[in-house]
Design a protein around this motif. Structure first.
Motif, PDB file in Angstrom:
ATOM      1  N   GLU A 297       0.837  -1.192   0.000  1.00 22.72           N
ATOM      2  CA  GLU A 297       0.000   0.000   0.000  1.00 22.72           C
ATOM      3  C   GLU A 297       0.876   1.248   0.000  1.00 22.72           C
ATOM      4  OE1 GLU A 297      -3.689   1.961   2.582  1.00 22.72           O
ATOM      5  OE2 GLU A 297      -2.821   0.029   3.147  1.00 22.72           O
ATOM      6  N   PRO A 298       0.590   2.212  -0.864  1.00 24.01           N
ATOM      7  CA  PRO A 298       1.448   3.393  -0.957  1.00 24.01           C
ATOM      8  C   PRO A 298       1.383   4.263   0.301  1.00 24.01           C
ATOM      9  CG  PRO A 298       0.097   3.152  -2.938  1.00 24.01           C
ATOM     10  CD  PRO A 298      -0.441   2.197  -1.923  1.00 24.01           C
ATOM     11  N   LEU A 299       2.514   4.835   0.645  1.00 22.93           N
ATOM     12  CA  LEU A 299       2.626   5.844   1.682  1.00 22.93           C
ATOM     13  C   LEU A 299       3.329   7.039   1.052  1.00 22.93           C
ATOM     14  CD1 LEU A 299       2.456   6.823   4.649  1.00 22.93           C
ATOM     15  CD2 LEU A 299       4.692   5.734   5.021  1.00 22.93           C
ATOM     16  N   VAL A 300       2.621   8.125   0.862  1.00 24.72           N
ATOM     17  CA  VAL A 300       3.193   9.316   0.250  1.00 24.72           C
ATOM     18  C   VAL A 300       4.006  10.060   1.308  1.00 24.72           C
ATOM     19  CG1 VAL A 300       2.670  11.544  -0.819  1.00 24.72           C
ATOM     20  CG2 VAL A 300       1.375   9.502  -1.472  1.00 24.72           C
ATOM     21  N   VAL A 301       5.270  10.340   0.988  1.00 23.07           N
ATOM     22  CA  VAL A 301       6.201  10.927   1.938  1.00 23.07           C
ATOM     23  C   VAL A 301       6.616  12.315   1.455  1.00 23.07           C
ATOM     24  CG1 VAL A 301       8.384  10.640   3.169  1.00 23.07           C
ATOM     25  CG2 VAL A 301       7.030   8.622   2.547  1.00 23.07           C
ATOM     26  N   LEU A 302       6.395  13.313   2.321  1.00 28.30           N
ATOM     27  CA  LEU A 302       6.731  14.701   2.007  1.00 28.30           C
ATOM     28  C   LEU A 302       7.975  15.097   2.791  1.00 28.30           C
ATOM     29  CD1 LEU A 302       3.144  16.263   2.175  1.00 28.30           C
ATOM     30  CD2 LEU A 302       4.310  15.169   0.229  1.00 28.30           C
ATOM     31  N   PRO A 303       9.048  15.471   2.102  1.00 27.73           N
ATOM     32  CA  PRO A 303      10.313  15.773   2.773  1.00 27.73           C
ATOM     33  C   PRO A 303      10.329  17.156   3.411  1.00 27.73           C
ATOM     34  CG  PRO A 303      10.563  16.054   0.423  1.00 27.73           C
ATOM     35  CD  PRO A 303       9.168  15.534   0.640  1.00 27.73           C
ATOM     36  N   GLY A 304      11.287  17.342   4.312  1.00 24.69           N
ATOM     37  CA  GLY A 304      11.476  18.628   4.971  1.00 24.69           C
ATOM     38  C   GLY A 304      12.639  19.387   4.376  1.00 24.69           C
ATOM     39  N   GLY A 305      13.341  20.081   5.222  1.00 25.65           N
ATOM     40  CA  GLY A 305      14.493  20.891   4.823  1.00 25.65           C
ATOM     41  C   GLY A 305      14.430  22.290   5.411  1.00 25.65           C
ATOM     42  N   PRO A 306      13.543  23.178   4.959  1.00 27.55           N
ATOM     43  CA  PRO A 306      12.631  22.944   3.833  1.00 27.55           C
ATOM     44  C   PRO A 306      13.368  22.876   2.503  1.00 27.55           C
ATOM     45  CG  PRO A 306      12.509  25.245   4.499  1.00 27.55           C
ATOM     46  CD  PRO A 306      13.408  24.559   5.488  1.00 27.55           C
ATOM     47  N   MET A 307      12.708  22.201   1.561  1.00 34.40           N
ATOM     48  CA  MET A 307      13.180  22.079   0.183  1.00 34.40           C
ATOM     49  C   MET A 307      14.488  21.301   0.089  1.00 34.40           C
ATOM     50  SD  MET A 307      10.578  23.398  -1.176  1.00 34.40           S
ATOM     51  CE  MET A 307      10.935  23.476  -2.915  1.00 34.40           C
ATOM     52  N   ARG A 308      14.489  20.134   0.754  1.00 35.87           N
ATOM     53  CA  ARG A 308      15.599  19.197   0.625  1.00 35.87           C
ATOM     54  C   ARG A 308      15.123  17.996  -0.177  1.00 35.87           C
ATOM     55  NH1 ARG A 308      19.381  16.798   5.592  1.00 35.87           N
ATOM     56  NH2 ARG A 308      20.702  15.442   4.287  1.00 35.87           N
ATOM     57  N   ALA A 309      15.957  17.506  -1.071  1.00 32.75           N
ATOM     58  CA  ALA A 309      15.605  16.347  -1.886  1.00 32.75           C
ATOM     59  C   ALA A 309      15.261  15.160  -1.000  1.00 32.75           C
ATOM     60  CB  ALA A 309      16.758  15.992  -2.818  1.00 32.75           C
ATOM     61  N   SER A 310      14.342  14.354  -1.453  1.00 32.78           N
ATOM     62  CA  SER A 310      13.842  13.246  -0.636  1.00 32.78           C
ATOM     63  C   SER A 310      14.894  12.177  -0.354  1.00 32.78           C
ATOM     64  CB  SER A 310      12.626  12.610  -1.306  1.00 32.78           C
ATOM     65  OG  SER A 310      12.978  11.997  -2.538  1.00 32.78           O
TER      66      SER A 310
END
Length: 284
Positions: free
Chosen positions: A21-34
């Protein structure tokens, strides 16, 4: 590597790891590559991770309009990703600054969120930034560390605005300053878009009263996970974040810093999977 086209024509990359099952992951940083998220301590063995490279980071294209780096504009990219993947709704995990993006997304598209895990998430979207006092109080917990005497004055100066960001105080962001943490930190500059980071939380990005009201009605279960040694947010601030949601769990990973999957992967994965599976509800 898969891509999708955002509403303004920007090509956005995402990375698929694992199956299930997919888990969508949003990265921090802000604006750091996943890429810095790795496999989230082995969470990939339980879910398919959909790791988004926000526009202008990682393998995603730089947009024509830099104003679209602002957090509230990025909500549309997350929604286009959901539609692109054919998901009627989705589980979302967000780390650090990505937590504000996730909160704005959940506020705007509540019916699209099945479960939301906020990991050491900075609650800028709620108008609750981590203060210098928060960070210094947590930093003082590390007084017994061999690197503390050199790191603390530089950290204090940076927070006061009288000094620049200095790699010498990077250990404050990790629960354990070992080889893995040092390698993780060394990659940060090459994985980050500083121009985009300056825009991410700029004027107009957040409307805390409106977001709070919307999230107070969110039906989806929410996990707010804090690191016991993280100063941004401290566990006290993370608990206040959890209080905004009507159906929230709050957990503290003892001994963890801002990247808890690096400090105790087994504990982190067990707690997140329990939440995603709906098999545990606890405060700690």
């Amino acid at each position: 590597m898969p891509f999708f086209t955002a509403s303004d024509g920007t090509e956005i990359a995402y990375h698929l790891q694992g199956e299930g099952e997919p888990l969508v992951v949003l990265p921090g940083g802000p604006m750091r590559a996943s890429a810095y998220l790795g496999d989230l301590g082995g969470l990939v063995r339980h879910r398919q991770l959909v790791l988004l490279d926000l526009r202008g980071t990682g393998h995603s294209a730089v947009p024509t309009d830099p104003a679209t780096y602002r957090c509230d504009h990025l909500v549309d990219d997350v929604e286009v990703l959901r539609a692109h993947m054919g998901l009627a709704h989705m589980d979302v995990l967000a780390h650090s600054a990505g937590g504000s993006l996730a909160m704005l997304y959940a506020a705007r598209h509540p019916q699209r969120v099945s479960r939301l895990a906020l990991v050491t998430a900075t609650p800028w979207a709620l108008g609750m930034p981590a203060t210098a006092e928060d960070r210094l109080a947590t930093a003082r917990l590390r007084e017994g560390e061999p690197w503390f005497a050199e790191a603390f004055p530089a950290f204090e100066a940076w927070l006061a605005g009288s000094g620049d960001f200095d790699p010498v105080f990077a250990p404050f962001f990790y629960g354990v300053w070992d080889d893995a943490a040092q390698q993780h930190d060394m990659r940060a500059d090459g994985e980050s878009n500083d121009e985009a980071a300056d825009v991410y939380g700029s004027d107009g990005a957040y409307d805390p009263p409106t977001t709070r009201l919307a999230l107070s009605r969110l039906a989806a279960p929410v996990l707010v996970l804090a690191g016991g040694l993280d100063g941004g947010p401290r566990p006290e601030l993370a608990r206040r974040t959890a209080d905004v949601f009507p159906n929230a769990e709050f957990a503290v990973q003892s001994g963890a810093g801002h990247y808890p999957w690096l400090d105790d992967a087994e504990w982190f994965v067990r707690r997140v999977v329990a939440f995603l599976d709906g098999s545990a509800r606890r405060a700690g």
